[in-house]
Design a protein around this motif. Structure first.
Motif, PDB file in Angstrom:
ATOM      1  N   VAL A 313       0.566  -1.406   0.610  1.00 58.50           N
ATOM      2  CA  VAL A 313      -0.009   0.020   0.114  1.00 58.50           C
ATOM      3  C   VAL A 313       0.857   0.687   0.010  1.00 58.50           C
ATOM      4  N   THR A 314       0.751   2.476  -0.837  1.00 56.18           N
ATOM      5  CA  THR A 314       1.583   3.477  -1.224  1.00 56.18           C
ATOM      6  C   THR A 314       0.678   4.380  -0.795  1.00 56.18           C
ATOM      7  N   GLY A 315       2.263   5.426  -1.426  1.00 52.13           N
ATOM      8  CA  GLY A 315       1.558   6.554  -1.949  1.00 52.13           C
ATOM      9  C   GLY A 315       2.219   7.878  -2.075  1.00 52.13           C
ATOM     10  N   HIS A 316       2.404   9.250  -1.273  1.00 58.98           N
ATOM     11  CA  HIS A 316       3.163  10.575  -1.338  1.00 58.98           C
ATOM     12  C   HIS A 316       3.547  10.660  -3.305  1.00 58.98           C
ATOM     13  N   THR A 317       2.652  10.214  -4.170  1.00 52.96           N
ATOM     14  CA  THR A 317       2.923  11.113  -5.640  1.00 52.96           C
ATOM     15  C   THR A 317       0.703  11.905  -5.966  1.00 52.96           C
ATOM     16  N   HIS A 318       0.511  11.351  -4.811  1.00 48.04           N
ATOM     17  CA  HIS A 318      -1.336  11.597  -4.574  1.00 48.04           C
ATOM     18  C   HIS A 318      -1.641  10.865  -6.391  1.00 48.04           C
ATOM     19  N   ASN A 319      -1.112  10.193  -6.949  1.00 51.29           N
ATOM     20  CA  ASN A 319      -1.470   9.432  -7.947  1.00 51.29           C
ATOM     21  C   ASN A 319      -3.226   8.436  -7.732  1.00 51.29           C
ATOM     22  N   ALA A 320      -3.792   7.740  -8.361  1.00 46.57           N
ATOM     23  CA  ALA A 320      -4.356   6.171  -7.936  1.00 46.57           C
ATOM     24  C   ALA A 320      -4.187   5.910  -9.388  1.00 46.57           C
ATOM     25  N   TYR A 321      -3.345   4.577  -8.088  1.00 48.06           N
ATOM     26  CA  TYR A 321      -3.562   3.068  -8.604  1.00 48.06           C
ATOM     27  C   TYR A 321      -3.492   1.635  -8.437  1.00 48.06           C
ATOM     28  N   VAL A 322      -3.657   0.916  -9.019  1.00 47.09           N
ATOM     29  CA  VAL A 322      -4.422  -0.517  -9.012  1.00 47.09           C
ATOM     30  C   VAL A 322      -3.379  -1.220  -9.565  1.00 47.09           C
ATOM     31  N   CYS A 323      -1.812  -1.512  -9.670  1.00 49.86           N
ATOM     32  CA  CYS A 323      -1.088  -2.721 -10.474  1.00 49.86           C
ATOM     33  C   CYS A 323      -0.636  -3.969  -9.491  1.00 49.86           C
ATOM     34  N   THR A 324      -0.283  -4.544 -10.701  1.00 45.53           N
ATOM     35  CA  THR A 324       1.064  -5.839  -9.842  1.00 45.53           C
ATOM     36  C   THR A 324       2.175  -5.781 -10.727  1.00 45.53           C
ATOM     37  N   ILE A 325       3.123  -5.762  -9.581  1.00 47.45           N
ATOM     38  CA  ILE A 325       4.889  -5.381 -10.536  1.00 47.45           C
ATOM     39  C   ILE A 325       5.321  -6.604 -10.390  1.00 47.45           C
ATOM     40  N   ASN A 326       6.339  -7.575 -10.806  1.00 43.86           N
ATOM     41  CA  ASN A 326       6.827  -8.470 -10.083  1.00 43.86           C
ATOM     42  C   ASN A 326       8.186  -8.572  -9.310  1.00 43.86           C
ATOM     43  N   ASP A 327       7.476  -9.474  -7.743  1.00 39.82           N
ATOM     44  CA  ASP A 327       8.511  -9.580  -7.382  1.00 39.82           C
ATOM     45  C   ASP A 327       9.631  -9.759  -7.544  1.00 39.82           C
ATOM     46  N   PRO A 328      11.429  -9.921  -6.914  1.00 38.61           N
ATOM     47  CA  PRO A 328      12.518 -10.640  -6.853  1.00 38.61           C
ATOM     48  C   PRO A 328      12.176 -12.287  -7.547  1.00 38.61           C
ATOM     49  N   ALA A 329      10.784 -12.477  -7.118  1.00 36.67           N
ATOM     50  CA  ALA A 329      11.186 -14.260  -7.910  1.00 36.67           C
ATOM     51  C   ALA A 329      10.005 -14.520  -9.379  1.00 36.67           C
ATOM     52  N   GLY A 330       9.724 -13.271 -10.035  1.00 36.46           N
ATOM     53  CA  GLY A 330       8.994 -13.117 -10.749  1.00 36.46           C
ATOM     54  C   GLY A 330       7.489 -13.079 -11.073  1.00 36.46           C
ATOM     55  N   PRO A 332       3.281 -12.040  -9.599  1.00 38.23           N
ATOM     56  CA  PRO A 332       2.980 -10.463  -9.950  1.00 38.23           C
ATOM     57  C   PRO A 332       2.636 -10.296  -8.134  1.00 38.23           C
ATOM     58  N   ARG A 333       2.810  -9.161  -7.420  1.00 37.33           N
ATOM     59  CA  ARG A 333       2.215  -9.228  -6.537  1.00 37.33           C
ATOM     60  C   ARG A 333       1.720  -7.080  -6.336  1.00 37.33           C
ATOM     61  N   MET A 334       0.648  -6.988  -5.800  1.00 37.90           N
ATOM     62  CA  MET A 334      -0.641  -6.043  -6.034  1.00 37.90           C
ATOM     63  C   MET A 334       0.104  -4.549  -5.549  1.00 37.90           C
ATOM     64  N   VAL A 335       0.022  -3.612  -6.021  1.00 35.45           N
ATOM     65  CA  VAL A 335       0.877  -2.430  -5.114  1.00 35.45           C
ATOM     66  C   VAL A 335      -0.008  -1.171  -5.652  1.00 35.45           C
ATOM     67  N   THR A 336      -0.763  -0.576  -5.479  1.00 38.88           N
ATOM     68  CA  THR A 336      -1.814   0.167  -4.575  1.00 38.88           C
ATOM     69  C   THR A 336      -2.108   1.370  -4.485  1.00 38.88           C
ATOM     70  N   SER A 337      -2.572   2.667  -4.927  1.00 39.12           N
ATOM     71  CA  SER A 337      -2.509   3.414  -4.310  1.00 39.12           C
ATOM     72  C   SER A 337      -4.006   4.591  -4.145  1.00 39.12           C
ATOM     73  N   ALA A 338      -4.268   5.227  -3.573  1.00 42.03           N
ATOM     74  CA  ALA A 338      -5.970   6.022  -3.871  1.00 42.03           C
ATOM     75  C   ALA A 338      -5.930   7.481  -3.500  1.00 42.03           C
ATOM     76  N   ALA A 339      -4.716   8.208  -4.561  1.00 42.27           N
ATOM     77  CA  ALA A 339      -4.838   8.986  -4.951  1.00 42.27           C
ATOM     78  C   ALA A 339      -4.271  10.118  -3.596  1.00 42.27           C
ATOM     79  N   SER A 340      -5.490  11.469  -3.319  1.00 42.54           N
ATOM     80  CA  SER A 340      -4.808  12.166  -1.702  1.00 42.54           C
ATOM     81  C   SER A 340      -5.789  12.341  -1.267  1.00 42.54           C
ATOM     82  N   PHE A 341      -6.528  12.866   0.000  1.00 43.71           N
ATOM     83  CA  PHE A 341      -6.874  14.231   0.528  1.00 43.71           C
ATOM     84  C   PHE A 341      -8.780  13.560   0.506  1.00 43.71           C
ATOM     85  N   GLY A 342      -8.637  11.936   0.923  1.00 40.54           N
ATOM     86  CA  GLY A 342      -9.543  11.107   1.410  1.00 40.54           C
ATOM     87  C   GLY A 342     -11.066  11.434   0.247  1.00 40.54           C
TER      88      GLY A 342
END
Length: 604
Positions: A313-330, A332-342
């Protein structure tokens, strides 16, 4: 089960922990093959025959970068873009804790295994209703939202580690005292996690590095970190006595520690983020393959964090995304961010395997959901907002100026940024008539000014509360001398060095003009021969008196040359400079016009 608009009242220092809520309507399919038909069990511990099932769905609700926005944000800060089925984009009004509370409570209904988590920057750079009271109102609101855990963000350090500790543990402000005379501020019901923020004397984390949520035989660990570069974007006083360690190394270290304790399901709360290929909150990040739709620092972090971590669960850039990014073992792993300001929250399903104690990653699914304003307001949040607004009203409702139209905070050079720079130049000349120019960092401009009335003040009236929302950091306006050579170098540092990959374009005061050629690379994007001050070329050997806020004057945001000025002079706070400028240069009959934002010529 409580009604959607009523809190759950789980009590302080709960033993049960509930996963982070991240906002946004983007629906993401299961990562890979579905589990067996009998695998999912969202209603409880037993299957249809009264036996305990192997798999248990756990709801993780998450959000990030609230920044004390208790009331619905105004203008573009209170909207999200939604991609429609026909390819067009629709703008949706979103945000406000009265609505966020209702959405979260409705989302939890029917999910006995539910966790609410956050990705940092819950406080800091907050509107007046929270910022005026050192963000105690936001902590109270988060308690009412039943937040279970959050990482720290860079803005949690705006007022230093001692103030962060007070927000965690409670107590009256050391200078301002208690705001509510009827009761003492009790602090956060949820833990702040700061795994990579160390006391430079003890080399130990200043707050808990991780926390484990447990319900019956299900347990999930949370590790919280903020970006390693926090000292580069927070005032030196705010991070005094602290060390910020590498995000990946820290997460991997504590993941091993959790595993040694028998915790196999792990979520990382990371206050660092990415940049999706689309600004639509429901953009399909994986349409071209896992990780193809996102760039930025979080990509390298996600690719290197141990496979023991099941979601980020990520943040800081104030962007919205729900992505999968491969971990070191190749994998897929979920990476999310809910934009900003609620404006959004993320609804993630984690399927817990009771046999392995781990998350069955092939069954993880996630979607960003909009915090629409069409649902009933949560009565307890309305009451909280009313209480703090009543305390803030005598200060916040005071008119400080008048505008003839919206002063936007958008674009490489923004009208709002230029207006602030002009105000700081005017204030600088009051301190020292020799002041030549002013520069404003774009990250310090938190909002624009809206012409339409947000309350009873009337159209075009700028209140102190609105000004506070624009500049909430309480930086001072500082003066220093720079040579012409140094001034040119400062402008080049916008697009080189620490800012090469993600340029930070300073907002210039009137009279400073130049060309920014985006077809070139590095420092060459600033065309040296084009730099003019009041029509004259910059003399490398001359001395220029420069006004800026204290953050920039200390070399913040990668502008190391600004930290090398001489003959410094510290003035009053930057909001006072803006308020005085608006008062002196506008009236009801003669409002100030938004600057044209034409001081930088951009070649694309």
């Amino acid at each position: 089960m409580p009604t959607p608009t009523q809190p759950r009242h789980r009590g302080r220092r709960r033993t049960h922990t509930f996963l982070a809520t991240a906002a946004g309507l983007a629906t993401v399919a299961a990562l890979a093959a579905a589990l067996p038909a009998q695998a999912h069990n969202d209603q409880g511990d037993q299957d249809g025959h009264g036996r305990q099932g192997r798999y248990q769905d756990v709801q993780l609700l998450s959000f990030n970068d609230l920044h004390g926005n208790l009331e619905p944000p105004s203008g573009s800060s209170g909207r999200v873009n939604e991609l429609q089925s026909d390819g067009t984009t629709k703008t949706v009004d979103a945000g406000g804790v009265e609505y966020l509370a209702t959405h979260l409570r409705q989302a939890r209904a029917g999910h006995p295994y539910s966790i609410t988590a956050a990705g940092g920057d819950m406080v800091g750079a907050s509107p007046l209703i929270s910022g005026l009271f050192h963000d105690e109102p936001t902590i109270e609101a988060l308690n009412g939202l039943d937040l279970d855990v959050t990482s720290v963000g860079n803005h949690e350090f705006d007022e230093g580690a001692k103030e962060l500790a007070r927000l965690q543990n409670g107590g009256c402000h050391p200078t301002d005292g208690c705001y509510d005379k009827k009761k003492k501020f009790t602090g956060a019901d949820f833990p702040y996690l700061a795994a990579n923020v160390l006391n430079d004397k003890t080399d130990k984390p200043i707050l808990k590095p991780y926390w484990v949520w447990k319900k019956k035989d299900v347990k999930i660990g949370f590790i919280g970190v903020t970006l390693e570069n926090t000292p580069g974007i927070v005032s030196a006083e705010g991070v005094k006595g602290l060390k910020f360690k590498d995000e990946v190394e820290t997460i991997n270290k504590y993941a091993k520690e959790l595993q040694r304790q028998g915790v196999q399901s792990i979520v990382a709360l990371v206050h660092e983020g990415g940049f999706p290929a689309s600004s639509n909150y429901n953009y399909d990040c994986d349409s071209s393959g896992a990780g193809a739709g996102i760039s930025g620092p979080i990509v390298d972090i996600a690719k290197n964090v141990t496979p023991a971590v099941d979601a980020l669960v990520t943040g800081h850039t104030h962007n919205a995304y729900v992505c999968t990014i491969n971990d070191p073992a190749g994998k897929p792993r979920m990476v999310t961010s809910a934009a900003s300001f609620g404006r959004l929250y993320t609804d993630t399903t984690l399927t817990y395997d009771r046999v392995t104690g781990d998350i069955a990653r092939t069954a993880v699914k996630s979607a960003n959901r909009v915090v629409t304003r069409t649902v009933p307001k949560a009565a307890d949040m309305t009451q909280l907002i009313s209480k703090w607004n009543a305390l803030a009203a005598p200060i916040g409702n005071r008119a400080i100026g008048y505008i003839s139209g919206d002063v936007a905070n958008t674009g490489t050079e923004s009208p709002m940024g230029d207006l602030i720079a002009d105000a700081q130049l005017a204030y600088g000349r009051e301190l020292d008539p020799k002041t030549s120019l002013a520069l404003m960092n774009p990250g310090g401009v938190r909002a624009g000014l809206t012409y339409a009335a947000s309350g009873a003040e009337g159209d075009g009236v700028v209140t102190y509360a609105e000004g506070f929302t624009v500049q909430p950091f309480a930086n001072t306006v500082n003066l220093q001398d720079l040579t012409g050579t140094q001034l040119i170098q400062v402008l080049k540092e916008q697009v080189s060095g620490a800012n090469a990959a993600a340029p930070k374009i300073l907002q210039p005061s009137a009279g400073l003009t130049y060309t920014l050629d985006l077809t070139k690379s590095g420092a060459d994007r600033v065309v040296t021969d084009s730099i003019r001050l009041n029509g004259a070329a910059i003399d490398p050997a001359a001395t220029y008196r420069v006004a800026s806020n204290s953050f920039l004057a200390g070399g913040g945001d990668g502008f190391t040359t600004l930290g090398q000025g001489t003959n410094p002079l510290v003035g009053a706070d930057d909001l006072t400079a803006l308020a005085d400028y608006l008062t002196a240069n506008s009236s009801a009959g003669s409002p100030i016009a938004p600057p044209a934002a034409d001081r930088i010529t951009i070649v694309r």
